[in-house]
Enzyme design. Structure first.
Site, PDB file in Angstrom:
ATOM      1  N   LYS A   1     -22.140   7.490  56.546  1.00 45.60           N
ATOM      2  CA  LYS A   1     -20.795   8.060  55.971  1.00 45.60           C
ATOM      3  C   LYS A   1     -21.280   8.629  54.545  1.00 45.60           C
ATOM      4  O   LYS A   1     -20.505   9.770  54.274  1.00 45.60           O
ATOM      5  CB  LYS A   1     -19.824   7.094  55.888  1.00 45.60           C
TER       6      LYS A   1
ATOM      7  N   PHE B   1      -8.423  -0.018  61.135  1.00 51.12           N
ATOM      8  CA  PHE B   1      -7.324  -0.341  60.786  1.00 51.12           C
ATOM      9  C   PHE B   1      -6.578  -0.962  61.989  1.00 51.12           C
ATOM     10  O   PHE B   1      -6.914  -0.502  63.185  1.00 51.12           O
ATOM     11  CB  PHE B   1      -6.454   1.039  60.464  1.00 51.12           C
TER      12      PHE B   1
ATOM     13  N   CYS C   1     -10.533   4.251  63.007  1.00 51.77           N
ATOM     14  CA  CYS C   1     -11.944   4.371  62.846  1.00 51.77           C
ATOM     15  C   CYS C   1     -12.972   3.829  64.050  1.00 51.77           C
ATOM     16  O   CYS C   1     -14.023   4.156  63.750  1.00 51.77           O
ATOM     17  CB  CYS C   1     -12.213   4.022  61.561  1.00 51.77           C
TER      18      CYS C   1
ATOM     19  N   HIS D   1     -20.348   0.351  59.334  1.00 50.67           N
ATOM     20  CA  HIS D   1     -19.199   1.064  59.222  1.00 50.67           C
ATOM     21  C   HIS D   1     -19.207   1.839  57.962  1.00 50.67           C
ATOM     22  O   HIS D   1     -18.848   2.819  57.677  1.00 50.67           O
ATOM     23  CB  HIS D   1     -17.968   0.173  59.550  1.00 50.67           C
TER      24      HIS D   1
ATOM     25  N   GLU E   1     -17.998  -6.411  55.425  1.00 51.52           N
ATOM     26  CA  GLU E   1     -19.107  -5.979  56.381  1.00 51.52           C
ATOM     27  C   GLU E   1     -20.452  -6.903  56.080  1.00 51.52           C
ATOM     28  O   GLU E   1     -20.849  -7.474  56.803  1.00 51.52           O
ATOM     29  CB  GLU E   1     -19.348  -4.517  56.329  1.00 51.52           C
TER      30      GLU E   1
ATOM     31  N   HIS F   1     -16.369  10.208  56.496  1.00 47.18           N
ATOM     32  CA  HIS F   1     -15.954   9.213  57.417  1.00 47.18           C
ATOM     33  C   HIS F   1     -15.155   9.976  58.381  1.00 47.18           C
ATOM     34  O   HIS F   1     -14.159  10.842  58.077  1.00 47.18           O
ATOM     35  CB  HIS F   1     -14.581   8.246  56.740  1.00 47.18           C
TER      36      HIS F   1
END
Lengths: 402, 89
Positions: free
Chosen positions: A326, A390, A162, A294, A305, A331
């Protein structure tokens, strides 16, 4: 070290087929997430996503091109075309040698992979089209962009899940700043909304079946989207000399590794990336007016976050705005950082901050100004764009108004 | 083996423990099963019983699949198996 500016932008994503349409949608807080229209949807537990609707490849590419261009490559080329047109740049021999392309993607030609696995495993056929490998490889999009524009300098493709787009753009920025290149086409693309692509994600149990609600107490997961955004990053002096219109300055970039868990984010890693980007840009925390988060809408990311932002910004965390687009486009995995940069540019150029839509319930663990539901007018001089992926890979870009 | 034995066997394998150490009152945390271990256990349970577990890691309470203890998981699996047998009969 040189300065780096953005002189062109292009996109195709669930909110629109170009930059003006996308920014209009962000301003209006429109949602591009809806019921998926794909094969074998009855076998999927998750049936919503951010699709680029009404897209017909034959409207844009001929048969020969379609044979070589996976959907993710097609999206990239359309976005690149818009960006280069806006930049008004011609890559002659000399400039072509000093220009390259660095793009982010996670799945590459996953639709091609999915379709052809189906052909050999499900349909039992014993031959597939000869171009499958160059079509599905992760660097296909970058390859075709370099061919299209005669970019003969440094080029490659970045895969960091991502954060792929942010890593790609960060590297392109560093390459120009260090003098390795004069112009770089950069950004990212993802088209993973196929049966296999979604089924693979379902097992991780982090996807929502109804909506993407970043920072909301009742958030219940991420929603996948597809799309691309490509930018022309250019050496500042080169851009000024040719009278180019400058959209924003790329002021700084930082990347860190959590070295903690393969999927769960770490607040320390995220905080170090934000601090690092500001330091690289010569920014104080108080200079940053807006962060494009994010903000995936998962329980884990959003609270981690917000904790990282609180630590990185101290008291100023309560004064800045942080939204997740998003909520509107989904996403976009390897392409998400690229599309999200558009919200950053809109903030700097138009003084419009994109909202976090779908926000229903305040969460005490996400007690920042998340610009709930409605876009806001505000002057900001510098912004950050976050990507926390990730593998524990964090990549943060800092942009400044010109 | 009944449902309880089979569920305990799956959890024990995931936790790298003997089945005797997986008691009904234990929580997954007690057994050293983290969030990745949990989704793997759910996968193994779905495969073993041919059921679909409506679990969302972001909102564990919402699905009705109670993961608070081994006993709760066994009960939830028994309910899903009953539901499946009803639908198929």
């Amino acid at each position: 070290m040189g300065r780096v500016v953005i002189t062109g932008a292009g996109t195709i994503n669930p909110l629109g087929a170009d930059v003006p349409a996308t920014l209009a949608a962000m301003r209006e807080g429109r949602c591009g997430i809806g019921p998926l229209e794909i094969r074998d949807i009855e076998r999927l537990a998750v049936q919503i996503g951010g699709q680029v609707k009404g897209y017909r490849e034959e409207d844009h590419f001929n048969r020969q091109q379609i044979a070589l261009y996976d959907r993710f490559t097609q999206f990239t080329l359309l976005a690149a075309q818009q960006a280069v047109a806006q930049a008004g740049i011609a890559f002659g021999d000399a400039l072509g040698l000093r220009s390259g392309v660095v793009l982010g993607t996670s799945g590459g030609g996953l639709n091609t992979q999915d379709e052809n696995y189906r052909v050999v495993y499900e349909e039992g056929k014993n031959r597939v089209h000869p171009f499958i490998v160059p079509k599905l490889m992760n660097n296909a999009a970058a390859g075709h962009v370099s061919m299209e524009y005669g970019l003969r300098g440094p080029s490659f493709t970045v895969a960091t899940a991502c954060a792929s787009s942010n890593h790609a753009m960060g590297l392109a920025f560093q390459m120009i700043r260090s003098g390795m290149a004069t112009v770089m086409l950069t950004g990212g693309s993802e088209a993973m909304l196929c049966f296999g692509g979604i089924k693979a994600w379902e097992g991780l149990r982090v996807m929502s079946k109804d909506a993407c609600r970043p920072f909301s107490a009742n958030r219940n997961g991420m929603v996948q989207g597809e799309g691309a955004a490509v930018y022309v990053f250019e050496d500042h002096d080169h851009a000024r000399a040719r009278g180019a219109e400058i959209l924003a300055e790329v002021a700084g970039f930082a990347m860190t590794s959590d070295a903690a868990d393969i999927v769960m984010p770490s607040a320390q890693g995220a905080e170090r990336a934000m601090r690092g980007a500001m330091q690289d840009a010569g920014l104080n925390p108080e200079d940053v007016g807006y962060i494009n988060a994010h903000g995936t809408g998962t329980a884990a990311n959003d609270k981690t976050e917000c904790a990282a932002v609180a630590h990185a910004f101290g008291a100023h965390a309560d004064r800045l705005m942080i939204s997740s687009t998003k909520s509107m486009h989904g996403h976009l995995i390897g392409g998400t950082g690229a599309v999200e940069l558009l919200a950053c540019i809109m903030a700097l150029r138009e003084g419009v901050i994109a909202p976090t839509i779908g926000y229903e319930e305040p969460d005490p663990e996400c007690a920042l100004d998340v610009v709930p539901n409605v876009a806001r007018q505000a002057r900001v001089g510098a912004v950050l764009s976050n990507a926390f992926a990730f593998g524990g890979f964090n990549a943060v870009l800092a942009l400044r108004a010109v | 083996m009944d449902v309880q034995d089979r569920v305990i066997a799956i959890i024990a394998e995931q936790a790298l423990l003997d089945v005797a150490d997986v008691t009904p009152e234990s929580s997954l945390d007690d057994l050293g099963i983290d969030s990745l271990g949990l989704v793997e256990s759910i996968f193994a349970i779905e495969e073993a019983f041919d059921i679909s577990v409506p679990f969302n890691a972001n909102d564990p309470g919402a699905s009705g699949f109670d993961i608070s203890s081994v006993a709760a998981i066994v009960a939830a699996v028994e309910a899903l198996v009953r539901e499946k047998d009803l639908v198929r009969s």
